[in-house]
Motif scaffolding. Structure first.
Motif: not given
Length: 102
Positions: A57-58, A61, A65, A83, A86-87, A95
């Motif tokens: 996920w990081e 993200k 972005e 996105g 992930a957010a 986000q």
């Protein structure tokens, strides 16, 4: 099977083939290799799909972005769900709202 086709038949293995076989690590590696030589939106989005499937996920993200600001509207419509996922997983409500509005 893909290795056999690549070696014996001199076939160029497409990154998306690994995705279709749910071989996410191999697909991610192949997309990243492709991104070293060209900045193709298809390869970038492929990386994002793999990161989502792997639960990274990081990384997802960060990648969404980075791609968001320069993405055209049609690309944004493909990137937004990734996105948003992930957010949501990270708990970044701002986000998440941005991707949902897109």
């Amino acid at each position: 099977l893909l290795v056999h086709a690549q070696k014996c038949l001199n076939l160029e293995v497409k990154e998306s083939w690994y995705e279709k076989l749910h071989k996410w690590e191999e697909a991610l590696d192949a997309y990243r290799q492709r991104l070293k030589t060209e900045q193709a939106a298809e390869a970038q989005e492929g990386c994002m799909r793999c990161l989502q499937a792997l639960g990274e996920w990081e990384q997802l993200k960060d990648m969404t972005e980075a791609a968001w600001s320069s993405a055209l509207p049609d690309a944004r419509s493909r990137i937004a769900p990734l996105g948003a996922a992930a957010a949501c997983q990270i708990g970044d409500v701002e986000q998440l709202a941005m991707y949902i509005e897109a």
